[in-house]
Design a protein around this motif. Sequence first.
Motif, short mmCIF file in Angstrom:
data_model
loop_
_atom_site.label_atom_id
_atom_site.label_comp_id
_atom_site.label_asym_id
_atom_site.label_seq_id
_atom_site.Cartn_x
_atom_site.Cartn_y
_atom_site.Cartn_z
N ALA A 13 -9.50 5.39 2.81
CA ALA A 13 -10.19 5.33 4.12
C ALA A 13 -10.19 3.88 4.57
O ALA A 13 -10.80 3.02 3.93
N LYS A 14 -9.51 3.60 5.69
CA LYS A 14 -9.40 2.25 6.21
C LYS A 14 -10.29 2.11 7.45
O LYS A 14 -10.17 2.88 8.40
N ARG A 15 -11.14 1.10 7.42
CA ARG A 15 -12.03 0.87 8.56
C ARG A 15 -11.26 0.24 9.72
O ARG A 15 -10.51 -0.71 9.54
N GLU A 16 -11.49 0.77 10.92
CA GLU A 16 -10.95 0.24 12.16
C GLU A 16 -12.09 0.12 13.16
O GLU A 16 -13.18 0.66 12.92
N PRO A 17 -11.91 -0.60 14.27
CA PRO A 17 -12.99 -0.72 15.26
C PRO A 17 -13.49 0.65 15.74
O PRO A 17 -12.72 1.44 16.29
N LYS A 18 -14.73 0.94 15.43
CA LYS A 18 -15.43 2.14 15.87
C LYS A 18 -14.88 3.44 15.25
O LYS A 18 -15.26 4.53 15.67
N ARG A 19 -13.98 3.31 14.26
CA ARG A 19 -13.48 4.53 13.63
C ARG A 19 -12.94 4.23 12.23
O ARG A 19 -12.80 3.06 11.83
N VAL A 20 -12.60 5.31 11.50
CA VAL A 20 -12.05 5.23 10.15
C VAL A 20 -10.74 6.01 10.13
O VAL A 20 -10.67 7.12 10.69
N ARG A 21 -9.74 5.43 9.49
CA ARG A 21 -8.45 6.13 9.36
C ARG A 21 -8.32 6.62 7.92
O ARG A 21 -8.08 5.86 6.99
N PHE A 22 -8.49 7.93 7.75
CA PHE A 22 -8.42 8.55 6.42
C PHE A 22 -7.00 9.02 6.18
O PHE A 22 -6.36 9.62 7.06
N SER A 23 -6.46 8.73 4.94
CA SER A 23 -5.08 9.11 4.64
C SER A 23 -4.98 9.69 3.23
O SER A 23 -5.75 9.33 2.33
N VAL A 24 -4.02 10.60 3.10
CA VAL A 24 -3.69 11.20 1.78
C VAL A 24 -2.21 10.94 1.52
O VAL A 24 -1.35 11.44 2.28
N PHE A 25 -1.91 10.17 0.48
CA PHE A 25 -0.53 9.83 0.14
C PHE A 25 -0.15 10.50 -1.18
O PHE A 25 -0.93 10.50 -2.14
N ASN A 26 1.04 11.09 -1.17
CA ASN A 26 1.56 11.64 -2.43
C ASN A 26 2.97 11.15 -2.64
O ASN A 26 3.76 11.02 -1.69
N THR A 27 3.28 10.84 -3.87
CA THR A 27 4.65 10.43 -4.20
C THR A 27 5.56 11.66 -4.15
O THR A 27 5.11 12.79 -4.28
N GLY A 28 6.85 11.38 -3.97
CA GLY A 28 7.81 12.48 -3.90
C GLY A 28 8.84 12.23 -2.83
O GLY A 28 8.97 11.13 -2.28
N ASP A 29 9.59 13.30 -2.54
CA ASP A 29 10.64 13.19 -1.54
C ASP A 29 10.05 13.10 -0.13
O ASP A 29 9.09 13.81 0.19
N PRO A 30 10.59 12.24 0.75
CA PRO A 30 10.11 12.18 2.14
C PRO A 30 10.49 13.44 2.91
O PRO A 30 11.39 14.19 2.51
N ILE A 31 9.77 13.67 3.98
CA ILE A 31 10.03 14.83 4.84
C ILE A 31 11.23 14.51 5.72
O ILE A 31 11.33 13.39 6.24
N PRO A 32 12.16 15.42 5.92
CA PRO A 32 13.30 15.16 6.80
C PRO A 32 12.83 14.73 8.20
O PRO A 32 11.87 15.29 8.74
N GLU A 33 13.52 13.74 8.75
CA GLU A 33 13.13 13.20 10.06
C GLU A 33 13.10 14.27 11.15
O GLU A 33 12.26 14.25 12.04
N ALA A 34 14.02 15.21 11.09
CA ALA A 34 14.09 16.26 12.11
C ALA A 34 12.87 17.17 12.07
O ALA A 34 12.55 17.84 13.05
#
Length: 496
Positions: A414-435
């Motif tokens: 959870a990263k603090r930003e002005p007036k809000r929080v950016r919550f993220s979930v990261f998992n290792t593995g293969d990236p999603i195809p760009e398309a």
Amino acid sequence: MKKKRIWTGINQKIVIIFLVVINGLIVLTFLINFFLLKDYYARNKVGNLEKVYGIFEDQSRDGHIYSPDYRLQFEQICANFNLDAVVTSGSGDLLLSSMDESSAIPGSLRKVLAENRDLPVPSTSDENPSSRQIRVADSHTHEEYLVLIGRFSDGNFIVIRSGVESLKEAAFILRKTLFIAGTISVILSVLVGGLAARMITERIRRMQKLARRMSDLDFDAKYQRTTNYDELDDLGESLNELSGKLQTSIGELKTANNDLKKGLEIRDKQEKMRREFLSNASHELKTPIAVIQGYAEGLQDGIAQTPEDIQFYTETILDEANRMNRLVRQMINLNTLEYGKNMVSMERFDLMASVRSLVASQKILASGMRIDIEPENEPIHIWADPTMTEQVISNYLSNAIHYCGGRKEIRLRAKREPKRVRFSVFNTGDPIPEAALDHLFEKFYKVDKARSRAYGGSGIGLSVVKAISESFQQECGVINHKDGVEFYFTFDTTNA
């Protein structure tokens, strides 16, 4: 051609009005002079004669009129009223005269005296002294006079006369003057009327051009008021106001038209999405229904003979029924979010506490897959709906577990930003195809359909996340990294 006709017409009308009004007054004055002036002048003269007679009659009562001291005053009174007067005795002797030939009585006046000696002597109680008014002509000069002859209370006579020729001369001069004034007035009416018409019609022509530009939807044209504000300036400013309101109305109409077009586009898009939703939903439900039907028929036909086979068949039927039940609930939940039927209840709570709770519930599954889950411990308070927030975290965490590869690591931050929080979930593995990145949050979209079905994925979970972000008026998305994939969601930290 039409503009010229309007311009000329207004000029002509104003000039004609000037001519009619000014020359009408002159003609009226001329008619009054011709028909009424002579009678009015005569009545005025008679009034003066009677007034002077009254003055002298009052002076005769005490004999003051015959005093040598009064002679000068007598002459001044006659001069002031522009008339001649003589006073005679009852026997005809001249007692007093305002004329130069004071020793003689003019022949015309002697004749008047001779013809009116029957005038009675007025009594002191009589308020109207005996007098007569006649019109006579001088036999030598042929000049016409108005004559008043009266008698004093002492028996003496007075004759007062006023020339009529002066009236005729005055009338002639007045008519001549009126003719000259009328001629000058006609010329001035044309000049002044034309100038006034040009001043007025010039401003009207400006407003006409302004109105024409407004009709061509040119709203930059504005009427400039003059120094001396009048009704035409008021009309011009009304045109400016009309131009502004028309511009606003057309802008609103264009906006409404664009909104209507967008509404039609959205309706077509929603109809397309509805058909796709029904197609996808029927497809997703078809498989578990077919499995349940097949295994149920197998049990009915007695294919499963041993307790182990019966157990396998019944567990498969239950798994597929549970999967179908989850799918139906997700579709109902998504429909409720998209159509705004689900009320958002904003509360302030610790985001990371909810994250740790959901991670604990998935620990057994993650441990079995040898996945290391690392959530932050620092408290982060947000304003959001707790139930919907848990849905977001649960969907992200579930995807991360089932698609985790490589080093088998999941990090929740959870990263603090002005007036809000950016919550993220990261998992290792293969990236999603760009398309696939742009379609990932669409309903029933699956990058790897075979793998999704293997763990029971329906393709609705991320659509639910997208609908929740719109309900919260927040952002959500996905980012590819070299060693994995990151899903994020923003939350408010203030109740604004």
